[in-house]
Design an enzyme around this catalytic site. Structure first.
Site, PDB file in Angstrom:
ATOM      1  N   ARG A 269       0.793  -1.282  -0.075  1.00 60.37           N
ATOM      2  CA  ARG A 269      -0.034   0.018  -0.320  1.00 60.37           C
ATOM      3  C   ARG A 269       1.343   1.599   0.221  1.00 60.37           C
ATOM      4  O   ARG A 269       2.089   1.370   0.438  1.00 60.37           O
ATOM      5  CB  ARG A 269      -1.057   0.020   1.132  1.00 60.37           C
ATOM      6  CG  ARG A 269      -2.107  -1.284   1.266  1.00 60.37           C
ATOM      7  CD  ARG A 269      -2.843  -0.300   0.194  1.00 60.37           C
ATOM      8  NE  ARG A 269      -3.744  -2.007   0.177  1.00 60.37           N
ATOM      9  CZ  ARG A 269      -3.756  -2.771  -0.123  1.00 60.37           C
ATOM     10  NH1 ARG A 269      -3.212  -3.686  -1.388  1.00 60.37           N
ATOM     11  NH2 ARG A 269      -5.180  -4.140  -0.089  1.00 60.37           N
TER      12      ARG A 269
ATOM     13  N   GLU B 180      -4.279   7.421  -5.745  1.00 66.96           N
ATOM     14  CA  GLU B 180      -3.783   6.292  -7.432  1.00 66.96           C
ATOM     15  C   GLU B 180      -5.332   6.925  -7.814  1.00 66.96           C
ATOM     16  O   GLU B 180      -6.179   7.633  -7.847  1.00 66.96           O
ATOM     17  CB  GLU B 180      -3.920   5.535  -7.098  1.00 66.96           C
ATOM     18  CG  GLU B 180      -2.434   4.775  -6.082  1.00 66.96           C
ATOM     19  CD  GLU B 180      -2.271   3.152  -6.295  1.00 66.96           C
ATOM     20  OE1 GLU B 180      -3.682   2.607  -6.338  1.00 66.96           O
ATOM     21  OE2 GLU B 180      -2.085   3.001  -5.272  1.00 66.96           O
TER      22      GLU B 180
ATOM     23  N   HIS C 213      -0.706  -0.280 -10.489  1.00 67.89           N
ATOM     24  CA  HIS C 213      -0.791  -0.578  -9.189  1.00 67.89           C
ATOM     25  C   HIS C 213      -1.482  -2.031 -10.281  1.00 67.89           C
ATOM     26  O   HIS C 213      -2.526  -2.397 -10.038  1.00 67.89           O
ATOM     27  CB  HIS C 213      -1.499  -0.282  -8.433  1.00 67.89           C
ATOM     28  CG  HIS C 213      -2.926  -0.778  -7.564  1.00 67.89           C
ATOM     29  ND1 HIS C 213      -3.071   0.292  -6.036  1.00 67.89           N
ATOM     30  CD2 HIS C 213      -2.239  -2.047  -6.848  1.00 67.89           C
ATOM     31  CE1 HIS C 213      -3.114  -1.179  -5.974  1.00 67.89           C
ATOM     32  NE2 HIS C 213      -2.639  -2.281  -5.919  1.00 67.89           N
TER      33      HIS C 213
END
Length: 304
Positions: free
Chosen positions: A223, A252, A270
């Site tokens: 994370r 993000e 990601h």
């Protein structure tokens, strides 16, 4: 009624096939369909914020099936107060995330993105890289993903150390547990595999980077907010550490031009969990969780 609140990575046809496979006798609707909120019994979500305002609009909601490992987007207090069961899709992406963590380490050490860009521009400019073999890898968080990451690094002849609050016994065949400061000061590669919570947020900051060797790198596929972004950028800009491989960010998309311009940072959007195999497993686990809840067959993957 089962409400598919957001895209879980597979087609609605695939979801319906799984619903039939697990013999679930509930209608499936998507968020943009016309439906009666009072009939919604199960919500399937990924990481959309499931706060009190959202959840209170579904008065007969019994279960939230989070099609993701992390479930911090769900309001735990509201669910507990209202008896709403929450399940996650633990374990679906163990191999995918571990493989990317190792790949990012290799990309940083061998400067693969930089060299690829030069070749695409028609430039033949070989550089000297560094091996994985013989490096000391510090694993922070020894759950399923951290353990699998350690196994892969071990296959590359790396020395493995780890920091863990729970110290699972399974890890001891791969390496040894060390104190927090020792991990940062002795590791050539630090790789993060923690969940995000109040204890881990911002845990890796200036002090940790100062402990690291100038030749060391940090990898984050866990994370983003576990690492203090400003401290990381400063460590990279001043060459306090050799480099970083990042798949997750404080926000993000990151919209972080300063970080994106750093040549010693390898960045991916990601994607650690985004493999065909992992997404199919994720969908299967999610629908199986619904079956298990409705039939009271199992509490496996129940987190609230």
């Amino acid at each position: 009624m089962i409400l598919i609140y957001e895209n879980i990575g597979v087609s609605i046809q695939c979801i319906n096939e799984l619903i039939q496979q697990y013999k679930i006798d509930l209608e499936v609707v998507q968020k943009n369909d016309a439906y009666d909120k009072e009939k919604v019994k199960v919500i399937v979500t990924v990481n959309h914020k499931m706060d009190m305002d959202v959840l209170s609009s579904y008065p007969n909601l019994e279960m939230i099936a989070v099609s993701f490992t992390g479930y911090d987007s769900v309001c735990e207090g509201y669910c507990k107060k209202n008896g709403i069961a929450v399940y996650n899709a633990a374990g679906y992406s163990t191999d995918s995330v571990a493989e990317l963590a190792v790949s990012l380490a290799k990309a940083v050490l061998r400067k693969i993105p930089e060299l690829s860009n030069k070749m695409n521009d028609g430039k033949w400019q070989p550089v000297v890289g560094r091996e994985l073999a013989g490096k000391t890898v510090g694993i922070i968080g020894v759950g399923a993903i951290g353990l699998r990451t350690a196994e892969i690094f071990k296959a590359y002849k790396c020395n493995i150390i780890a920091y863990s609050n729970t110290k699972p016994h399974d890890f001891l065949s791969l390496g040894k547990y060390v104190a927090w400061d020792e991990l940062f000061s002795t590791s050539d590669i630090v790789t993060l595999h923690w969940p995000l919570n109040d204890e881990t947020k911002g845990k890796v900051a200036s002090r940790e980077f100062q402990l690291m060797k100038e030749t060391s790198i940090i990898i984050n596929t866990a994370r983003g907010p576990i690492i203090c972004r400003d401290s990381l950028v400063e460590a990279l800009k001043t060459n306090m550490i050799y480099g970083a491989g990042l798949d997750v960010y404080s926000s993000e998309p990151p919209n972080d031009s300063e970080l994106e311009k750093l040549s010693n940072a390898v960045l991916t959007p990601h994607i650690a969990f985004r493999t065909e195999e992992a997404l199919q497993r994720k969908a299967d686990i999610t629908i199986k969780n619904i079956r298990n809840y409705l039939t009271e067959q199992s509490n496996i993957n129940r987190v609230i």
